[in-house]
Design a protein around this motif. Structure first.
Motif, PDB file in Angstrom:
ATOM      1  N   LEU A 122       0.816  -1.220   0.000  1.00 43.06           N
ATOM      2  CA  LEU A 122       0.000   0.000   0.000  1.00 43.06           C
ATOM      3  C   LEU A 122       0.847   1.266   0.000  1.00 43.06           C
ATOM      4  N   GLN A 123       1.872   1.342   0.811  1.00 45.65           N
ATOM      5  CA  GLN A 123       2.680   2.561   0.866  1.00 45.65           C
ATOM      6  C   GLN A 123       3.337   2.855  -0.478  1.00 45.65           C
ATOM      7  N   ALA A 124       3.904   1.837  -1.099  1.00 40.73           N
ATOM      8  CA  ALA A 124       4.541   2.035  -2.406  1.00 40.73           C
ATOM      9  C   ALA A 124       3.514   2.426  -3.456  1.00 40.73           C
ATOM     10  N   LEU A 125       2.332   1.821  -3.397  1.00 39.69           N
ATOM     11  CA  LEU A 125       1.264   2.166  -4.329  1.00 39.69           C
ATOM     12  C   LEU A 125       0.827   3.617  -4.146  1.00 39.69           C
ATOM     13  N   ALA A 126       0.663   4.023  -2.891  1.00 40.45           N
ATOM     14  CA  ALA A 126       0.282   5.412  -2.601  1.00 40.45           C
ATOM     15  C   ALA A 126       1.350   6.382  -3.104  1.00 40.45           C
ATOM     16  N   ASP A 127       2.610   6.023  -2.933  1.00 42.07           N
ATOM     17  CA  ASP A 127       3.697   6.868  -3.425  1.00 42.07           C
ATOM     18  C   ASP A 127       3.640   7.001  -4.948  1.00 42.07           C
ATOM     19  N   VAL A 128       3.391   5.888  -5.625  1.00 40.55           N
ATOM     20  CA  VAL A 128       3.304   5.910  -7.091  1.00 40.55           C
ATOM     21  C   VAL A 128       2.129   6.793  -7.534  1.00 40.55           C
ATOM     22  N   PHE A 178       1.331  14.531  -9.199  1.00 38.71           N
ATOM     23  CA  PHE A 178       2.102  15.777  -9.212  1.00 38.71           C
ATOM     24  C   PHE A 178       3.047  15.875 -10.405  1.00 38.71           C
ATOM     25  N   ASN A 179       3.574  14.762 -10.888  1.00 35.84           N
ATOM     26  CA  ASN A 179       4.394  14.797 -12.104  1.00 35.84           C
ATOM     27  C   ASN A 179       3.572  15.241 -13.297  1.00 35.84           C
ATOM     28  N   CYS A 180       2.350  14.751 -13.364  1.00 31.61           N
ATOM     29  CA  CYS A 180       1.488  15.141 -14.481  1.00 31.61           C
ATOM     30  C   CYS A 180       1.191  16.638 -14.422  1.00 31.61           C
ATOM     31  N   LEU A 181       0.926  17.144 -13.236  1.00 33.92           N
ATOM     32  CA  LEU A 181       0.689  18.585 -13.111  1.00 33.92           C
ATOM     33  C   LEU A 181       1.902  19.390 -13.546  1.00 33.92           C
ATOM     34  N   ALA A 182       3.069  18.909 -13.188  1.00 36.84           N
ATOM     35  CA  ALA A 182       4.297  19.610 -13.586  1.00 36.84           C
ATOM     36  C   ALA A 182       4.466  19.574 -15.101  1.00 36.84           C
ATOM     37  N   ASP A 183       4.120  18.442 -15.716  1.00 39.45           N
ATOM     38  CA  ASP A 183       4.224  18.316 -17.174  1.00 39.45           C
ATOM     39  C   ASP A 183       3.238  19.232 -17.890  1.00 39.45           C
ATOM     40  N   ILE A 184       2.053  19.365 -17.322  1.00 43.15           N
ATOM     41  CA  ILE A 184       1.000  20.152 -17.960  1.00 43.15           C
ATOM     42  C   ILE A 184       1.323  21.630 -17.933  1.00 43.15           C
ATOM     43  N   ALA A 231      -8.327  16.815  -1.980  1.00 39.09           N
ATOM     44  CA  ALA A 231      -7.123  17.220  -1.245  1.00 39.09           C
ATOM     45  C   ALA A 231      -5.943  17.398  -2.196  1.00 39.09           C
ATOM     46  N   ALA A 232      -5.820  16.493  -3.168  1.00 39.20           N
ATOM     47  CA  ALA A 232      -4.726  16.603  -4.138  1.00 39.20           C
ATOM     48  C   ALA A 232      -4.827  17.902  -4.921  1.00 39.20           C
ATOM     49  N   GLU A 233      -6.038  18.257  -5.306  1.00 36.31           N
ATOM     50  CA  GLU A 233      -6.231  19.513  -6.046  1.00 36.31           C
ATOM     51  C   GLU A 233      -5.853  20.715  -5.186  1.00 36.31           C
ATOM     52  N   ALA A 234      -6.241  20.694  -3.921  1.00 35.32           N
ATOM     53  CA  ALA A 234      -5.876  21.792  -3.015  1.00 35.32           C
ATOM     54  C   ALA A 234      -4.365  21.867  -2.831  1.00 35.32           C
ATOM     55  N   MET A 235      -3.726  20.705  -2.677  1.00 35.59           N
ATOM     56  CA  MET A 235      -2.267  20.687  -2.538  1.00 35.59           C
ATOM     57  C   MET A 235      -1.591  21.182  -3.808  1.00 35.59           C
ATOM     58  N   ALA A 236      -2.164  20.847  -4.956  1.00 34.17           N
ATOM     59  CA  ALA A 236      -1.588  21.308  -6.218  1.00 34.17           C
ATOM     60  C   ALA A 236      -1.645  22.831  -6.292  1.00 34.17           C
ATOM     61  N   ALA A 241       4.449  17.734  -1.042  1.00 32.34           N
ATOM     62  CA  ALA A 241       3.078  17.489  -1.490  1.00 32.34           C
ATOM     63  C   ALA A 241       2.877  16.007  -1.800  1.00 32.34           C
ATOM     64  N   VAL A 242       3.843  15.384  -2.453  1.00 31.61           N
ATOM     65  CA  VAL A 242       3.762  13.950  -2.761  1.00 31.61           C
ATOM     66  C   VAL A 242       3.669  13.155  -1.467  1.00 31.61           C
ATOM     67  N   ALA A 243       4.510  13.465  -0.500  1.00 27.98           N
ATOM     68  CA  ALA A 243       4.511  12.734   0.777  1.00 27.98           C
ATOM     69  C   ALA A 243       3.191  12.929   1.520  1.00 27.98           C
ATOM     70  N   ALA A 244       2.676  14.150   1.513  1.00 26.47           N
ATOM     71  CA  ALA A 244       1.417  14.419   2.211  1.00 26.47           C
ATOM     72  C   ALA A 244       0.257  13.674   1.554  1.00 26.47           C
ATOM     73  N   LEU A 245       0.203  13.692   0.231  1.00 20.56           N
ATOM     74  CA  LEU A 245      -0.878  12.992  -0.465  1.00 20.56           C
ATOM     75  C   LEU A 245      -0.759  11.490  -0.258  1.00 20.56           C
ATOM     76  N   SER A 246       0.441  10.996  -0.303  1.00 19.57           N
ATOM     77  CA  SER A 246       0.688   9.574  -0.083  1.00 19.57           C
ATOM     78  C   SER A 246       0.185   9.154   1.300  1.00 19.57           C
TER      79      SER A 246
END
Length: 188
Positions: free
Chosen positions: A82-88, A94-100, A157-162, A175-180
């Motif tokens: 679960l932890q690794a999945l949440a990290d992924v 957040f990577n997608c947001l950075a790409d966009i 929550a992810a949108e707010a963090m973004a 942000a990644v760690a908090a969302l995870s």
């Protein structure tokens, strides 16, 4: 520009529209400015999008399809715990947001308040929730309804963090760690 198949022309117009938004902002994007940039007549752009909101929705849909595909790809090779999945999942978001870049918020803001955008955003949330629930189901004893509702909350929550990350008050890794952590804490 030379005559090309309709689907290919539509993709070319969407590419050029994205360039206009990136270079000049969403307010500068009209069917007329798109026609001028593409070197086609206005009726060509109207044939593909009918209205400016239709064009903006097509742009937004492309961005959302890109995100969903990147999330699916990331999940396809995600570790089983679960932890690794949440990290992924968090990193993919957040990577997608950075790409966009700034295009997505600009397009979304230009469509705020329209029925079409509300329907598009609902469909987007439904798709993300379905993807997330599918990945998280094996790690949760929640009912499908409970898990689905929690995934909706996680996306909010992810949108707010973004938004926070865009203002540089929050670093991407934080942000990644908090969302995870939210994902892990929400599904057990």
């Amino acid at each position: 520009m030379a005559k090309m198949p309709k689907d290919q022309r539509r993709e070319q117009l969407i590419d050029l529209a994205m360039e206009i938004v990136r270079d000049k902002g969403a307010d500068e994007l009209t069917l007329a400015t798109l026609a001028a940039r593409a070197g086609v007549s206005r009726p060509v752009t109207y044939e593909h999008f009918a209205t400016r909101p239709g064009l903006l929705l097509a742009l937004f849909q492309r961005l959302e399809d890109n995100y969903a595909e990147k999330l699916r790809q990331a999940l396809a090779s995600a570790p089983g715990d679960l932890q690794a999945l949440a990290d992924v999942m968090s990193r993919a978001y957040f990577n997608c947001l950075a790409d966009i870049g700034a295009e997505a918020p600009a397009i979304s803001a230009a469509l705020k308040g329209t029925d079409e955008m509300a329907a598009q955003q609902r469909a987007m949330v439904d798709e993300y929730v379905q993807i997330m629930c599918g990945a998280l189901r094996v790690h949760s004893s929640l009912t499908d309804e409970q898990l689905s509702l929690r995934c909706v909350g996680i996306l909010g929550a992810a949108e707010a963090m973004a938004g926070e990350a865009r203002t540089v008050q929050t670093l991407a890794d934080e942000a990644v760690a908090a969302l995870s952590a939210m994902i892990v804490g929400s599904v057990v």
